[in-house]
Design a protein around this motif. Structure first.
Motif, PDB file in Angstrom:
ATOM      1  N   TYR A 109      37.152  10.834 -61.785  1.00  0.00           N
ATOM      2  CA  TYR A 109      37.792   9.499 -61.328  1.00  0.00           C
ATOM      3  C   TYR A 109      39.398   9.474 -61.386  1.00  0.00           C
ATOM      4  O   TYR A 109      40.917   9.832 -59.999  1.00  0.00           O
ATOM      5  CB  TYR A 109      37.275   8.784 -60.435  1.00  0.00           C
ATOM      6  N   ASN A 110      39.531   9.221 -62.542  1.00  0.00           N
ATOM      7  CA  ASN A 110      41.258   8.156 -63.053  1.00  0.00           C
ATOM      8  C   ASN A 110      41.289   9.138 -63.507  1.00  0.00           C
ATOM      9  O   ASN A 110      43.480   9.648 -63.145  1.00  0.00           O
ATOM     10  CB  ASN A 110      40.667   7.654 -64.125  1.00  0.00           C
ATOM     11  N   THR A 111      41.027  10.748 -63.775  1.00  0.00           N
ATOM     12  CA  THR A 111      42.541  11.849 -64.409  1.00  0.00           C
ATOM     13  C   THR A 111      42.687  12.378 -62.910  1.00  0.00           C
ATOM     14  O   THR A 111      44.376  12.768 -63.049  1.00  0.00           O
ATOM     15  CB  THR A 111      41.645  12.737 -65.202  1.00  0.00           C
ATOM     16  N   TYR A 112      41.853  12.158 -62.262  1.00  0.00           N
ATOM     17  CA  TYR A 112      42.015  13.370 -60.952  1.00  0.00           C
ATOM     18  C   TYR A 112      41.261  13.159 -59.378  1.00  0.00           C
ATOM     19  O   TYR A 112      42.369  13.149 -58.413  1.00  0.00           O
ATOM     20  CB  TYR A 112      41.233  15.037 -61.513  1.00  0.00           C
ATOM     21  N   GLY A 113      41.212  11.483 -59.406  1.00  0.00           N
ATOM     22  CA  GLY A 113      41.092  11.471 -58.262  1.00  0.00           C
ATOM     23  C   GLY A 113      39.554  11.649 -57.475  1.00  0.00           C
ATOM     24  O   GLY A 113      39.603  11.351 -56.520  1.00  0.00           O
ATOM     25  N   ALA A 114      38.583  12.744 -58.609  1.00  0.00           N
ATOM     26  CA  ALA A 114      37.777  12.498 -58.043  1.00  0.00           C
ATOM     27  C   ALA A 114      36.536  12.132 -58.020  1.00  0.00           C
ATOM     28  O   ALA A 114      36.425  11.276 -58.407  1.00  0.00           O
ATOM     29  CB  ALA A 114      37.589  14.344 -59.050  1.00  0.00           C
ATOM     30  N   LEU A 115      36.037  12.927 -56.567  1.00  0.00           N
ATOM     31  CA  LEU A 115      35.077  11.252 -56.013  1.00  0.00           C
ATOM     32  C   LEU A 115      33.748  12.286 -56.278  1.00  0.00           C
ATOM     33  O   LEU A 115      33.510  13.240 -56.460  1.00  0.00           O
ATOM     34  CB  LEU A 115      35.172  11.468 -54.804  1.00  0.00           C
ATOM     35  N   ALA A 116      32.510  11.313 -57.020  1.00  0.00           N
ATOM     36  CA  ALA A 116      31.088  11.741 -57.865  1.00  0.00           C
ATOM     37  C   ALA A 116      30.330  11.588 -55.518  1.00  0.00           C
ATOM     38  O   ALA A 116      30.663  10.530 -55.220  1.00  0.00           O
ATOM     39  CB  ALA A 116      30.564  10.680 -57.947  1.00  0.00           C
ATOM     40  N   LYS A 117      30.204  13.155 -55.660  1.00  0.00           N
ATOM     41  CA  LYS A 117      29.779  13.204 -54.366  1.00  0.00           C
ATOM     42  C   LYS A 117      27.940  12.952 -54.325  1.00  0.00           C
ATOM     43  O   LYS A 117      27.294  12.073 -53.340  1.00  0.00           O
ATOM     44  CB  LYS A 117      29.435  14.450 -53.424  1.00  0.00           C
ATOM     45  N   SER A 118      27.549  13.320 -55.521  1.00  0.00           N
ATOM     46  CA  SER A 118      25.788  13.114 -55.762  1.00  0.00           C
ATOM     47  C   SER A 118      25.659  13.221 -57.132  1.00  0.00           C
ATOM     48  O   SER A 118      26.612  13.812 -57.467  1.00  0.00           O
ATOM     49  CB  SER A 118      25.041  14.412 -54.585  1.00  0.00           C
ATOM     50  N   ASP A 124      14.857  17.820 -67.857  1.00  0.00           N
ATOM     51  CA  ASP A 124      15.683  18.314 -68.898  1.00  0.00           C
ATOM     52  C   ASP A 124      17.016  18.408 -68.782  1.00  0.00           C
ATOM     53  O   ASP A 124      17.563  18.584 -69.815  1.00  0.00           O
ATOM     54  CB  ASP A 124      15.675  19.398 -69.431  1.00  0.00           C
ATOM     55  N   HIS A 125      17.863  17.594 -68.132  1.00  0.00           N
ATOM     56  CA  HIS A 125      19.472  17.470 -67.885  1.00  0.00           C
ATOM     57  C   HIS A 125      19.572  16.654 -66.174  1.00  0.00           C
ATOM     58  O   HIS A 125      18.717  16.464 -65.626  1.00  0.00           O
ATOM     59  CB  HIS A 125      20.237  18.705 -67.290  1.00  0.00           C
ATOM     60  N   ALA A 126      20.924  16.059 -66.559  1.00  0.00           N
ATOM     61  CA  ALA A 126      21.366  15.620 -65.476  1.00  0.00           C
ATOM     62  C   ALA A 126      22.572  16.212 -64.955  1.00  0.00           C
ATOM     63  O   ALA A 126      22.950  17.371 -65.223  1.00  0.00           O
ATOM     64  CB  ALA A 126      22.326  14.073 -65.735  1.00  0.00           C
ATOM     65  N   ARG A 127      22.455  16.036 -63.522  1.00  0.00           N
ATOM     66  CA  ARG A 127      23.494  16.856 -62.432  1.00  0.00           C
ATOM     67  C   ARG A 127      24.428  15.426 -61.900  1.00  0.00           C
ATOM     68  O   ARG A 127      24.083  14.979 -61.257  1.00  0.00           O
ATOM     69  CB  ARG A 127      22.579  17.370 -61.569  1.00  0.00           C
ATOM     70  N   LEU A 128      25.838  16.868 -62.193  1.00  0.00           N
ATOM     71  CA  LEU A 128      27.143  15.497 -60.769  1.00  0.00           C
ATOM     72  C   LEU A 128      27.303  16.149 -60.482  1.00  0.00           C
ATOM     73  O   LEU A 128      28.167  17.663 -61.032  1.00  0.00           O
ATOM     74  CB  LEU A 128      27.770  15.043 -62.251  1.00  0.00           C
ATOM     75  N   GLU A 129      27.755  15.649 -58.546  1.00  0.00           N
ATOM     76  CA  GLU A 129      28.860  16.742 -58.327  1.00  0.00           C
ATOM     77  C   GLU A 129      29.858  15.740 -57.967  1.00  0.00           C
ATOM     78  O   GLU A 129      29.945  14.862 -57.613  1.00  0.00           O
ATOM     79  CB  GLU A 129      27.512  17.568 -56.769  1.00  0.00           C
ATOM     80  N   VAL A 130      31.175  17.039 -57.821  1.00  0.00           N
ATOM     81  CA  VAL A 130      31.989  15.857 -57.247  1.00  0.00           C
ATOM     82  C   VAL A 130      33.388  16.156 -56.647  1.00  0.00           C
ATOM     83  O   VAL A 130      33.026  17.904 -56.900  1.00  0.00           O
ATOM     84  CB  VAL A 130      32.615  15.226 -59.197  1.00  0.00           C
ATOM     85  N   GLN A 131      33.811  15.642 -56.497  1.00  0.00           N
ATOM     86  CA  GLN A 131      34.883  16.928 -55.107  1.00  0.00           C
ATOM     87  C   GLN A 131      36.570  16.500 -54.783  1.00  0.00           C
ATOM     88  O   GLN A 131      36.914  14.874 -55.409  1.00  0.00           O
ATOM     89  CB  GLN A 131      34.698  16.605 -53.486  1.00  0.00           C
ATOM     90  N   PHE A 132      37.427  17.136 -55.751  1.00  0.00           N
ATOM     91  CA  PHE A 132      38.985  17.149 -56.008  1.00  0.00           C
ATOM     92  C   PHE A 132      39.151  16.380 -55.174  1.00  0.00           C
ATOM     93  O   PHE A 132      39.087  17.361 -53.653  1.00  0.00           O
ATOM     94  CB  PHE A 132      39.756  18.023 -57.091  1.00  0.00           C
ATOM     95  N   PRO A 133      41.004  16.467 -55.096  1.00  0.00           N
ATOM     96  CA  PRO A 133      41.832  15.595 -53.683  1.00  0.00           C
ATOM     97  C   PRO A 133      42.504  16.835 -53.940  1.00  0.00           C
ATOM     98  O   PRO A 133      42.291  17.638 -54.952  1.00  0.00           O
ATOM     99  CB  PRO A 133      42.541  14.697 -53.940  1.00  0.00           C
ATOM    100  N   GLU A 134      42.855  17.475 -52.535  1.00  0.00           N
ATOM    101  CA  GLU A 134      43.521  18.853 -52.254  1.00  0.00           C
ATOM    102  C   GLU A 134      44.473  19.027 -53.391  1.00  0.00           C
ATOM    103  O   GLU A 134      44.830  20.189 -53.889  1.00  0.00           O
ATOM    104  CB  GLU A 134      43.815  18.802 -50.964  1.00  0.00           C
ATOM    105  N   ASP A 135      45.535  17.960 -53.660  1.00  0.00           N
ATOM    106  CA  ASP A 135      46.857  17.851 -54.299  1.00  0.00           C
ATOM    107  C   ASP A 135      46.267  17.874 -55.659  1.00  0.00           C
ATOM    108  O   ASP A 135      46.845  17.986 -56.395  1.00  0.00           O
ATOM    109  CB  ASP A 135      47.900  17.030 -53.819  1.00  0.00           C
ATOM    110  N   ARG A 136      44.612  17.961 -56.503  1.00  0.00           N
ATOM    111  CA  ARG A 136      44.740  17.374 -57.631  1.00  0.00           C
ATOM    112  C   ARG A 136      43.524  17.515 -58.660  1.00  0.00           C
ATOM    113  O   ARG A 136      43.246  18.140 -59.063  1.00  0.00           O
ATOM    114  CB  ARG A 136      44.495  15.442 -57.870  1.00  0.00           C
TER     115      ARG A 136
END
Length: 237
Positions: A109-118, A124-136
């Protein structure tokens, strides 16, 4: 009261029963150290003892806003006090994963403005899905460089703290960042989990108190889910 939010390291707690079901295998309690699951974090492995008898917690449900604990055996109807215990090795693993998820999403989020969606913690693992802004959208997302960056943040020993705030005190950025809009309007106070100088998110889960406790991990998957979305999987060592 959720004692697990006050002290995530507490493994034993005496409390009083506030209700027992007709089959005597479901109870509610005054306060608890047992995390019932939610927000992508699994429930604790736990048990209770009463009058020298052992009862495993086999499940959870909710009734009238209260967590109901399901027991492996009927408990005597006259029982008023129990002692709760949790499997701390399992709890601590989930604490490490949960803080790692916040650390990674905070950095993105701090580097790209990406938001965690889920996000979710699996066996045996952790999962993260993020969405980046169009321009970053990053052109080259190198796994080794990304890993080195997160390792550096872990090794800085950043403090992990929490506080409860009135939702009206949150800024517009906070509302976007913490998905407070998903929390019912009836909830006036929001618990914020903070990683020193990096991240701040609304969260009702358990966390370590310092990023060094996350220790070693690996990124096992960095997968594009379209042009703007990325799925990230990570496993603790």
């Amino acid at each position: 009261m959720e004692q697990y939010l006050i002290d995530s390291y507490k493994t034993e707690h005496q409390t009083s029963i506030t209700s027992i079901s007709e089959d005597r295998q479901k109870i509610t309690v005054k306060d608890t150290i047992i995390y019932p699951g939610g927000g992508g974090q699994p429930s604790d492995k736990a048990w209770v003892e009463a009058d020298g008898q052992h009862y495993d917690i086999t499940g959870f449900s909710r009734q009238n806003g209260q967590v109901v604990y399901h027991l492996s055996e009927p408990i005597p109807a006259e029982t008023t006090t129990i002692t709760e215990y949790i499997d701390f090795d399992y709890r601590f693993r989930n604490m490490r994963y949960h803080t790692l998820l916040h650390l990674v999403s905070g950095y993105l989020y701090n580097t790209y403005g990406a938001l965690a969606k889920s996000s979710a913690i699996e066996a045996d693992h952790a999962r993260l899905e993020v969405q980046f802004p169009e321009d970053r959208v990053p052109e080259n997302f190198d796994k080794e460089a990304f890993k080195a960056t997160i390792d550096n943040l872990i090794n800085q020993g950043l403090a992990v703290t929490s506080e409860e705030v009135d939702r009206t005190e949150l800024s517009q950025e906070d509302l976007i960042r913490t998905y407070t809009s998903l929390i019912p309007e009836s909830v006036r106070h929001v618990r914020l989990v903070k990683i020193e100088g990096l991240d701040e998110q609304a969260c009702g889960g358990t966390h370590v108190s310092n990023t060094r406790e996350i220790d070693q991990f690996e990124f096992t998957q960095l997968k594009n889910k379209g042009r703007l979305k990325k799925r990230i999987k990570m496993a603790l060592n």
